[in-house]
Write a protein that holds these residues in place. Structure first.
Motif, PDB file in Angstrom:
ATOM      1  N   UNK A  51       5.514   7.039   9.180  1.00  0.00           N
ATOM      2  CA  UNK A  51       5.756   4.670   8.618  1.00  0.00           C
ATOM      3  C   UNK A  51       6.454   4.279   8.830  1.00  0.00           C
ATOM      4  N   UNK A  52       7.984   4.795   8.581  1.00  0.00           N
ATOM      5  CA  UNK A  52       8.501   4.194   9.011  1.00  0.00           C
ATOM      6  C   UNK A  52       9.195   3.397  10.513  1.00  0.00           C
ATOM      7  N   UNK A  53       8.796   4.788  10.991  1.00  0.00           N
ATOM      8  CA  UNK A  53       9.096   4.336  12.698  1.00  0.00           C
ATOM      9  C   UNK A  53       7.727   3.846  12.751  1.00  0.00           C
ATOM     10  N   UNK A  54       6.849   3.160  12.546  1.00  0.00           N
ATOM     11  CA  UNK A  54       5.351   2.498  13.526  1.00  0.00           C
ATOM     12  C   UNK A  54       5.795   1.489  12.655  1.00  0.00           C
ATOM     13  N   UNK A  55       6.636   1.163  11.257  1.00  0.00           N
ATOM     14  CA  UNK A  55       7.090  -0.201  11.577  1.00  0.00           C
ATOM     15  C   UNK A  55       7.822  -1.133  12.168  1.00  0.00           C
ATOM     16  N   UNK A  56       8.158   0.396  12.897  1.00  0.00           N
ATOM     17  CA  UNK A  56       9.632  -0.784  13.759  1.00  0.00           C
ATOM     18  C   UNK A  56       8.795  -1.031  14.772  1.00  0.00           C
ATOM     19  N   UNK A  57       7.573  -0.200  15.339  1.00  0.00           N
ATOM     20  CA  UNK A  57       7.015  -0.185  16.930  1.00  0.00           C
ATOM     21  C   UNK A  57       5.765  -1.659  16.395  1.00  0.00           C
ATOM     22  N   UNK A  58       5.458  -0.942  15.408  1.00  0.00           N
ATOM     23  CA  UNK A  58       4.226  -2.430  15.271  1.00  0.00           C
ATOM     24  C   UNK A  58       4.323  -2.876  13.864  1.00  0.00           C
ATOM     25  N   UNK A  59       5.129  -3.420  12.799  1.00  0.00           N
ATOM     26  CA  UNK A  59       5.114  -4.189  12.127  1.00  0.00           C
ATOM     27  C   UNK A  59       3.928  -4.712  10.659  1.00  0.00           C
ATOM     28  N   UNK A  60       3.041  -5.194  12.298  1.00  0.00           N
ATOM     29  CA  UNK A  60       2.291  -6.011  11.124  1.00  0.00           C
ATOM     30  C   UNK A  60       0.850  -5.196  11.396  1.00  0.00           C
ATOM     31  N   UNK A  61       0.689  -3.259  11.860  1.00  0.00           N
ATOM     32  CA  UNK A  61      -0.259  -3.418  11.613  1.00  0.00           C
ATOM     33  C   UNK A  61      -0.482  -2.519  10.272  1.00  0.00           C
ATOM     34  N   UNK A  62      -1.598  -2.519   9.263  1.00  0.00           N
ATOM     35  CA  UNK A  62      -1.958  -1.905   8.448  1.00  0.00           C
ATOM     36  C   UNK A  62      -1.996  -0.248   8.198  1.00  0.00           C
ATOM     37  N   UNK A  63      -1.500   0.508   7.163  1.00  0.00           N
ATOM     38  CA  UNK A  63      -1.527   1.874   7.205  1.00  0.00           C
ATOM     39  C   UNK A  63      -2.734   2.088   5.947  1.00  0.00           C
ATOM     40  N   UNK A  64      -2.714   3.159   5.852  1.00  0.00           N
ATOM     41  CA  UNK A  64      -3.002   3.684   5.456  1.00  0.00           C
ATOM     42  C   UNK A  64      -2.648   5.262   4.706  1.00  0.00           C
ATOM     43  N   UNK A  65      -2.348   5.608   3.874  1.00  0.00           N
ATOM     44  CA  UNK A  65      -2.141   6.925   3.868  1.00  0.00           C
ATOM     45  C   UNK A  65      -2.998   8.300   3.200  1.00  0.00           C
ATOM     46  N   UNK A  66      -3.524   9.771   3.889  1.00  0.00           N
ATOM     47  CA  UNK A  66      -4.045  10.060   3.278  1.00  0.00           C
ATOM     48  C   UNK A  66      -3.373  12.108   2.915  1.00  0.00           C
ATOM     49  N   UNK A  67      -3.724  12.199   1.745  1.00  0.00           N
ATOM     50  CA  UNK A  67      -3.691  12.831   1.589  1.00  0.00           C
ATOM     51  C   UNK A  67      -5.064  14.048   1.376  1.00  0.00           C
ATOM     52  N   UNK A  68      -4.457  16.065   1.754  1.00  0.00           N
ATOM     53  CA  UNK A  68      -5.206  16.213   1.880  1.00  0.00           C
ATOM     54  C   UNK A  68      -6.313  16.873   0.657  1.00  0.00           C
ATOM     55  N   UNK A  69      -5.380  16.950  -0.616  1.00  0.00           N
ATOM     56  CA  UNK A  69      -5.926  16.579  -1.744  1.00  0.00           C
ATOM     57  C   UNK A  69      -5.260  15.407  -2.254  1.00  0.00           C
ATOM     58  N   UNK A  70      -5.587  15.196  -3.609  1.00  0.00           N
ATOM     59  CA  UNK A  70      -4.789  13.918  -4.120  1.00  0.00           C
ATOM     60  C   UNK A  70      -4.075  14.283  -5.113  1.00  0.00           C
ATOM     61  N   UNK A  71      -2.598  13.634  -5.109  1.00  0.00           N
ATOM     62  CA  UNK A  71      -1.608  14.470  -5.920  1.00  0.00           C
ATOM     63  C   UNK A  71      -0.995  12.814  -6.426  1.00  0.00           C
ATOM     64  N   UNK A  72      -0.118  12.745  -7.705  1.00  0.00           N
ATOM     65  CA  UNK A  72      -0.447  11.407  -7.917  1.00  0.00           C
ATOM     66  C   UNK A  72       1.153  11.217  -6.672  1.00  0.00           C
TER      67      UNK A  72
END
Length: 120
Positions: free
Chosen positions: A67-88
């Protein structure tokens, strides 16, 4: 012709998205899959997508690091995170780093369309 919406998915398990790819309500969306963080940036010609989905636990790095690398390359792009299982704890980490959403698999089509402008 209506332009396609490009969604980049960084996840070692692309088959987990088969239902989304075949969903007719998402026919305008073009999914591009990368199995790990390093493969995403190997292609220097890759242009900014409309949305990036990152698995929290990639084979080569943390999704948070990517995510930090993506912010450097594409700072305006929305990012969603996904987990294989829900972990709080993963959800807390995703929110703290600034991601728009955190979901667990299987993803629902409505979650993708929640990003502003994806279905306009």
């Amino acid at each position: 012709m209506i332009p396609r919406v490009r969604i980049v998915v960084v996840d070692a398990h692309p088959r987990d998205y088969d239902r989304l790819v075949s969903d007719r309500t998402l026919s305008r969306m073009q999914f591009e899959f990368f199995p790990d963080g390093h493969s995403l940036f190997r292609d220097r010609q890759l242009t900014a997508p409309e949305l990036v989905i990152i698995n929290m636990h990639l084979p080569d790095m943390s999704g948070l690091d990517l995510y930090q690398d993506i912010l450097q390359r594409w700072p305006e792009i929305p990012v969603y995170f996904v987990g294989d299982d829900y972990l709080p704890d993963d959800e807390i980490k995703a929110r703290r780093c600034g991601a728009i959403f955190y979901f667990c698999k299987p993803l629902q089509s409505e979650w993708l369309t929640a990003a502003k402008g994806l279905c306009a």
